[in-house]
Design an enzyme around this catalytic site. Structure first.
Site, short mmCIF file in Angstrom:
data_model
loop_
_atom_site.label_atom_id
_atom_site.label_comp_id
_atom_site.label_asym_id
_atom_site.label_seq_id
_atom_site.Cartn_x
_atom_site.Cartn_y
_atom_site.Cartn_z
N SER A 37 -75.50 -50.35 -42.29
CA SER A 37 -76.91 -50.55 -42.73
C SER A 37 -77.33 -51.26 -41.51
CB SER A 37 -76.74 -51.41 -43.99
OG SER A 37 -76.31 -52.73 -43.59
N LYS B 113 -80.89 -59.21 -37.29
CA LYS B 113 -80.89 -58.22 -38.57
C LYS B 113 -81.87 -58.90 -39.62
CE LYS B 113 -78.13 -55.53 -41.83
NZ LYS B 113 -76.59 -55.18 -42.30
N SER C 112 -70.85 -51.76 -42.17
CA SER C 112 -72.26 -51.84 -41.48
C SER C 112 -72.35 -52.40 -40.09
CB SER C 112 -73.36 -52.60 -42.47
OG SER C 112 -73.53 -51.58 -43.49
N1 GLN Z 1 -72.13 -48.16 -46.41
C1 GLN Z 1 -71.86 -49.02 -47.13
C2 GLN Z 1 -72.68 -49.29 -48.34
O1 GLN Z 1 -73.68 -48.53 -48.45
C3 GLN Z 1 -71.57 -50.37 -46.60
C4 GLN Z 1 -72.85 -51.04 -46.10
C5 GLN Z 1 -72.49 -52.48 -45.69
O2 GLN Z 1 -71.41 -52.56 -44.90
N2 GLN Z 1 -73.38 -53.40 -45.71
O3 GLN Z 1 -72.57 -50.21 -49.17
#
Ligand code: GLN
Length: 483
Positions: free
Chosen positions: A151, A76, A175
């Site tokens: 994400s 990532k 995410s």
């Molecule tokens: N969807 C959540 C956010 O937008 C979690 C994102 C994540 O786990 N990095 O913050």
């Protein structure tokens, strides 16, 4: 080749039926063919990648291979990797070449794994759909008109389209698990502190955790054996002995108590998803597990609490992007203050700015007590719910996400709709617990994930629970059409 497990690939490499260079080239060729549509990778560096593959082949020839030596892994784009562009999905870091390795990148290097490339992601890991990346949206290989989740959507799409055998992700509020669910993969968010955050671009430091994304639970275990472990450079890294995450694979599930939280099967859950989850639970009953109804009464507060705490931490973490130290700087400005303002206005996207503004607001004098402090107190109550629940069960199961992959643009107009994607995942981060998603079936031709939440440090047990289902079903081996 593309559907083989990490263990099978390692065996082929050990038997010299394939070289790491050949294997790596096969995945690079798939990336070249599929990435123009899927957009899962933002940066590739064939030369660097193949040099690592050649080094792995030499190591294998010398009989010094570790379990992942020679296997290509996608990273990532949030993990600093020496000499690689590390963008975190943002314009702010468009030209940033990391001068050092994140701990987990270093661990994969030490294991002899091959760094295949850098995967796309929501900007600074903020999002649930991969629509906030500065480098364009990622498409879901199961339906290219739909989101892969976020994400870590680039990593998820890359594994789902078999552009790599496995990838890394990070999970601050879901995410790893939500994109794993939407793309039909296995993904694990470990207990907070198990994987070092050193070199991981910080979003919300008390919640961020790195973890693996792969086809099966067994593959996750092999990835964890590399990624997990104490690192003195991260003050929240836990000084624990190295453990073998595959040690429980194959153990019987007889007598396992599975807790089903009443609140997870209520309003907001898609009926097709609910059905798939129920079918998986029925499968676990056949394997000897017992079902216990439990309650997580404060779960409904997890989203509001997270959207106070995560932006608060983000607003402070992202202060470092000021145009002075590194990253983007606005080309024209009048004075220092103007340079800060223009740099941040141009360098950050809309969602990141929204979070910085909310975070700064909830931390400001006069509002701190009403929002930030209150949220911290409720965070403790949410964690306490799990302590209570684990008195009655060994693991908790439920859906990972409320629905399947949605269409592009469907939730972008209303941030709150987007935030609801993490209804079942966020509490796990707030409590610091391990959570996993495994493919459990399909609803309307789209993959559905089953979430398994364990007690602190129960990763090995959870991986076996996932593995047991994957011995009975083949959901994790299904391939999207056209791949
Ligand atoms: N969807 C959540 C956010 O937008 C979690 C994102 C994540 O786990 N990095 O913050």
């Amino acid at each position: 080749m593309i559907n083989k497990s990490l263990k099978e690939l390692a065996a082929l490499l050990a038997a010299k039926q394939i070289s790491s260079v050949e294997l790596t080239r096969e995945f690079l060729a798939r990336i070249a063919r599929l990435n123009p549509t899927i957009n899962a990778f933002v940066t590739l560096d064939e030369e660097r990648t193949l040099a690592q593959a050649r080094a792995a082949d030499e190591r294998i020839a010398k009989g010094e291979a570790a379990p992942l030596t020679g296997i290509p892994i996608a990273q990532k784009d949030i993990f600093a990797a020496h000499g690689w562009r590390t963008t975190c999905g943002s314009r702010m870091l468009e030209n940033f070449i990391a001068p050092y390795d994140a701990h987990i990148v270093q661990e994969f290097d030490r294991a002899g794994a091959v760094n295949l490339g850098r995967t796309n992601m929501d900007e600074f890991a903020m999002g649930s759909s991969n629509e906030t990346s500065h480098y364009g949206k990622v498409r879901n290989p199961w339906d290219v008109e739909r989101v892969p989740g976020g994400s870590s959507g680039g990593s998820a799409a890359a594994v789902a389209a078999r552009m790599c055998p496995a990838a890394t992700g990070t999970d601050t509020g879901g995410s790893i698990r939500q994109p794993a669910s939407l793309c039909g993969l296995s993904g694990l968010k470990p207990t907070y502190g198990v994987c070092s955050r050193y070199g991981l671009v910080a979003f919300a430091s008390s919640l961020d955790q790195a973890g693996p994304m792969a086809k099966s639970a067994e593959d996750l275990a092999l990835m964890m054996n590399v990624m997990a472990g104490f690192d003195p450079r991260d003050s929240t890294s836990l000084p624990r002995e190295k453990e073998d995450y595959a040690r429980d694979l194959g153990k019987s599930l007889a007598g396992l108590r599975i807790g089903l939280p009443r609140e997870y099967f209520a309003e907001g859950l898609d009926s097709g998803v609910a059905q798939v989850v129920q079918n998986a639970i029925a499968e676990y009953r056949k394997l000897g597990a017992q079902i216990v109804e439990i309650s997580l009464p404060n779960n409904k507060l997890s989203i509001p609490v997270y959207y106070v705490l995560a932006p608060a931490e983000a607003s402070s973490n992202l202060a470092r992007f000021d145009g002075v130290r590194y990253g983007y700087r606005a080309p024209e400005y009048a004075d220092l203050n103007d340079m800060y303002c223009k740099t941040r206005a141009q360098g950050f996207g809309a969602e990141v700015k929204r979070r910085i503004m909310i975070g700064t607001y909830v931390l400001s004098a006069g509002y701190y007590d009403a929002y930030y402090l209150k949220a911290q107190k409720i965070r403790r109550l949410i964690a306490q719910d799990f302590v209570e629940a684990f008195k009655h069960c060994d693991v908790i199961m439920g859906p990972t996400a409320p629905g399947t992959a949605f269409k592009f643009g469907e939730k972008t107009a209303d941030p709150v709709q987007m935030y609801l994607e993490d209804l079942y995942t966020i509490a796990v981060n707030l409590a610091g617990l391990p959570g996993m998603s495994i493919p459990a079936g399909f609803a309307g031709n789209l993959p559905v994930g089953l979430q398994i939440i364990g007690n602190y440090f129960d990763e090995a047990k959870m991986l076996n629970i996932g593995h047991a289902l994957q011995q009975q079903t083949d959901w994790h081996l299904r391939l999207p059409e056209g791949v």
